[in-house]
Design a protein around this motif. Sequence first.
Motif, PDB file in Angstrom:
ATOM      1  N   ASN A   3      15.521  10.035  -3.029  1.00 27.34           N
ATOM      2  CA  ASN A   3      15.010  10.393  -4.349  1.00 27.34           C
ATOM      3  C   ASN A   3      15.971  10.749  -5.281  1.00 27.34           C
ATOM      4  O   ASN A   3      16.380  11.933  -5.642  1.00 27.34           O
ATOM      5  CB  ASN A   3      14.088  11.486  -4.303  1.00 27.34           C
ATOM      6  CG  ASN A   3      13.413  11.930  -5.377  1.00 27.34           C
ATOM      7  OD1 ASN A   3      13.194  11.188  -6.455  1.00 27.34           O
ATOM      8  ND2 ASN A   3      12.772  13.288  -5.793  1.00 27.34           N
ATOM      9  N   SER A  19       1.053  -1.137   0.023  1.00 29.28           N
ATOM     10  CA  SER A  19      -0.024   0.026  -0.007  1.00 29.28           C
ATOM     11  C   SER A  19       1.070   1.294  -0.180  1.00 29.28           C
ATOM     12  O   SER A  19       0.662   2.082  -0.715  1.00 29.28           O
ATOM     13  CB  SER A  19      -0.963  -0.064   1.292  1.00 29.28           C
ATOM     14  OG  SER A  19      -1.673  -1.050   1.101  1.00 29.28           O
ATOM     15  N   TYR A  20       1.905   1.272   0.785  1.00 31.26           N
ATOM     16  CA  TYR A  20       2.889   2.530   0.987  1.00 31.26           C
ATOM     17  C   TYR A  20       3.535   2.723  -0.340  1.00 31.26           C
ATOM     18  O   TYR A  20       3.854   3.661  -0.695  1.00 31.26           O
ATOM     19  CB  TYR A  20       3.581   2.523   2.465  1.00 31.26           C
ATOM     20  CG  TYR A  20       2.839   3.025   3.376  1.00 31.26           C
ATOM     21  CD1 TYR A  20       2.805   4.405   4.031  1.00 31.26           C
ATOM     22  CD2 TYR A  20       1.814   2.292   4.083  1.00 31.26           C
ATOM     23  CE1 TYR A  20       2.339   4.689   5.130  1.00 31.26           C
ATOM     24  CE2 TYR A  20       1.165   2.523   5.320  1.00 31.26           C
ATOM     25  CZ  TYR A  20       1.262   4.103   5.565  1.00 31.26           C
ATOM     26  OH  TYR A  20       0.426   4.385   6.724  1.00 31.26           O
ATOM     27  N   TRP A  56       9.181   4.070   0.276  1.00 31.85           N
ATOM     28  CA  TRP A  56       8.495   3.359   1.379  1.00 31.85           C
ATOM     29  C   TRP A  56       8.632   2.047   1.330  1.00 31.85           C
ATOM     30  O   TRP A  56       8.334   1.123   2.139  1.00 31.85           O
ATOM     31  CB  TRP A  56       7.093   3.675   1.513  1.00 31.85           C
ATOM     32  CG  TRP A  56       6.648   5.002   1.963  1.00 31.85           C
ATOM     33  CD1 TRP A  56       6.564   6.310   1.539  1.00 31.85           C
ATOM     34  CD2 TRP A  56       6.560   5.326   3.423  1.00 31.85           C
ATOM     35  NE1 TRP A  56       6.346   7.297   2.232  1.00 31.85           N
ATOM     36  CE2 TRP A  56       6.110   6.652   3.682  1.00 31.85           C
ATOM     37  CE3 TRP A  56       6.805   4.361   4.589  1.00 31.85           C
ATOM     38  CZ2 TRP A  56       6.175   7.063   4.806  1.00 31.85           C
ATOM     39  CZ3 TRP A  56       6.620   4.951   5.680  1.00 31.85           C
ATOM     40  CH2 TRP A  56       6.360   6.461   5.742  1.00 31.85           C
ATOM     41  N   THR A  79      -0.612  20.078  -8.346  1.00 29.49           N
ATOM     42  CA  THR A  79      -1.192  20.457  -7.082  1.00 29.49           C
ATOM     43  C   THR A  79      -1.452  21.596  -6.656  1.00 29.49           C
ATOM     44  O   THR A  79      -0.571  22.768  -6.980  1.00 29.49           O
ATOM     45  CB  THR A  79      -0.106  19.519  -5.920  1.00 29.49           C
ATOM     46  OG1 THR A  79       1.298  20.191  -5.978  1.00 29.49           O
ATOM     47  CG2 THR A  79      -0.038  18.056  -6.352  1.00 29.49           C
ATOM     48  N   GLY A 106       1.631   3.667  -2.973  1.00 31.35           N
ATOM     49  CA  GLY A 106       0.645   5.185  -2.833  1.00 31.35           C
ATOM     50  C   GLY A 106       1.786   6.247  -2.553  1.00 31.35           C
ATOM     51  O   GLY A 106       1.311   7.412  -2.934  1.00 31.35           O
ATOM     52  N   TYR A 107       3.028   6.001  -2.060  1.00 28.75           N
ATOM     53  CA  TYR A 107       3.814   7.119  -1.538  1.00 28.75           C
ATOM     54  C   TYR A 107       5.130   6.904  -2.325  1.00 28.75           C
ATOM     55  O   TYR A 107       5.915   7.901  -1.816  1.00 28.75           O
ATOM     56  CB  TYR A 107       3.767   7.043  -0.235  1.00 28.75           C
ATOM     57  CG  TYR A 107       2.532   7.380   0.533  1.00 28.75           C
ATOM     58  CD1 TYR A 107       1.895   8.677   0.772  1.00 28.75           C
ATOM     59  CD2 TYR A 107       1.884   6.339   1.231  1.00 28.75           C
ATOM     60  CE1 TYR A 107       0.469   8.914   1.212  1.00 28.75           C
ATOM     61  CE2 TYR A 107       0.569   6.291   1.814  1.00 28.75           C
ATOM     62  CZ  TYR A 107       0.250   7.751   1.930  1.00 28.75           C
ATOM     63  OH  TYR A 107      -1.251   7.696   2.399  1.00 28.75           O
ATOM     64  N   GLY A 108       5.520   6.008  -3.017  1.00 31.76           N
ATOM     65  CA  GLY A 108       6.820   6.069  -3.718  1.00 31.76           C
ATOM     66  C   GLY A 108       7.780   5.001  -3.542  1.00 31.76           C
ATOM     67  O   GLY A 108       7.431   4.264  -2.412  1.00 31.76           O
TER      68      GLY A 108
END
Length: 556
Positions: free
Chosen positions: A344, A194-195, A203, A501, A198-200
Amino acid sequence: MQNSFKAKLRYFARESVRRRTRGEYGEIFLRGTAEKDGGVPSVPWLYLRVLALGIIIFSVSVLAYRLTHSSIDLLTAILYGAIPFNAAVLVFFYELYPERDLNIFLLIFVAFAGGAVACAGITLGYQYIYDDPFMQNPWVSLLWTGFWEELIKGAVAVSAVAVLKKKNPFCCFLVGFAVGSGFSFLEDMSYIYSYARGYGTNWLVLMPIGRGLSCAFSHAPWTGIICFAYAKFKRPFLNFRFYGTVLAVMILHYLADVPFFAEEVAFLQGLNFGWLMEAFVVVAIVLLQYFALKSCYKKQPEQTEIPLHSETPVAEKYAHAANVTGLVCSLALSAVILIGCALNIGNTWKYVEFHTDGEFISYMQGGRSFIADWTREYDVNSGDYFQYFFEGVKKRAVQREADGDIEYFYFYELDEEGNFRLNNIGVKVGGEVLYCNRIIVYEDNYLERRNIIPAIDYIPVDKEESVPDDPSEPENPDNPIVLPEPLRIIDYFSGSYRNFTLNLETQTFKVRTDELYFNGLAAAITLGSLFASTALGGAVAVIILKKKSRSYKNEG
């Protein structure tokens, strides 16, 4: 001072990493298949090998996914991310088991089978949380979670004990620990997936480490303590001490969950009540395990003296030093890989920022100005550019207006009252067709309405179509969705959607461009240099130590 704490610690460290023979590996894997030997167990050592091997394989799988972004590599990384810590802690307690009448492969089977059954039962119970409005209260749902999960895991573990027909408290603790580890493994996989999705990718590294470091203080020991109490207390189902232990475990589970899932505790805002709750849970479960397992050693002969360390041949010392050096270097390389994958680093999209609605609209429209006239009504006297009929009734229509070199297209749809309602607006300039997108800004959030309509000039006006209408979701008059009044509405025309965003605090737009740049160049150079120097230095050290070992062996 042979039995001093320092001497014992040195002995434990030496025995944990000492080179093991084939017979020692055979002994630990064949336990439970022959007559039990009893006695004081040796210092645990296999768990370190399991942990090291798991971390190395996990780092390789994460690197493979980072380079390929393949679905199978992602699933592989998730699998190996959930294994190392859960498996290592289970093996550690297995090595401490003094009776040696339980086979490790049987324990692994109990972990996977029991964990899967517990996971299925717990998931069914979650339906009550999601369906009952009363359970939507976070405090109540967390209370139910702690109660239900420990109840099901405990029931599965006690059933496994009954099947194995073992009532030894330490053995029952291991069986419960295995069931809890199996459930923790499956739950960890779901969290990692999930992480990571969803978050890259970072995670994919952080979640396995975070969940792994907590595995010795959560599901596995909670279930292990329940099973230990089941074996320790006579007639457990009629013994209030057994139910007291189960209740204590449920309370610990609840306290462990609250700081993570109840926003009122503000867990991640410094040293606060949430951290204190987690510290209390960790200390409590460690003490419970310590005193429970200590009681299992009362009937075992005490080891009054630390065995004297026998002299090891020099050749064997160098060979073992070479193996340890290679393993340490492999773990260091794995750490560098995981750090690099968590950061990153690599090609990433460039972003531009805008501080006003006008700047944002101008950029999205390529510096051109268009008018979004949502007040325009359907003109029955104007010819339609496009018509769509169903069962002889005109359902949709497009009308065109020219404004210099710009052509505006207004898309209408027949509503339930028989009136044509404006559904979207498009413009055609220089052969390019753009459609109106809308951003509705509220106080706490914003909504996007992307209106991408198919090409506007591929069906002639006199063509009558008989294709069914697109299905739409029925409205629910009992629970109408009531949205607050928007602060403002932003309309812009675009041919394709651009990722962006809106920061509501600073009112800043961040838009992704089509350009790429390499992010984290300094970190990449640093980690690359560290990786190369570690690999080269480790290889040289291993070669030198191996040569030393061979030379001493030849001299002997």
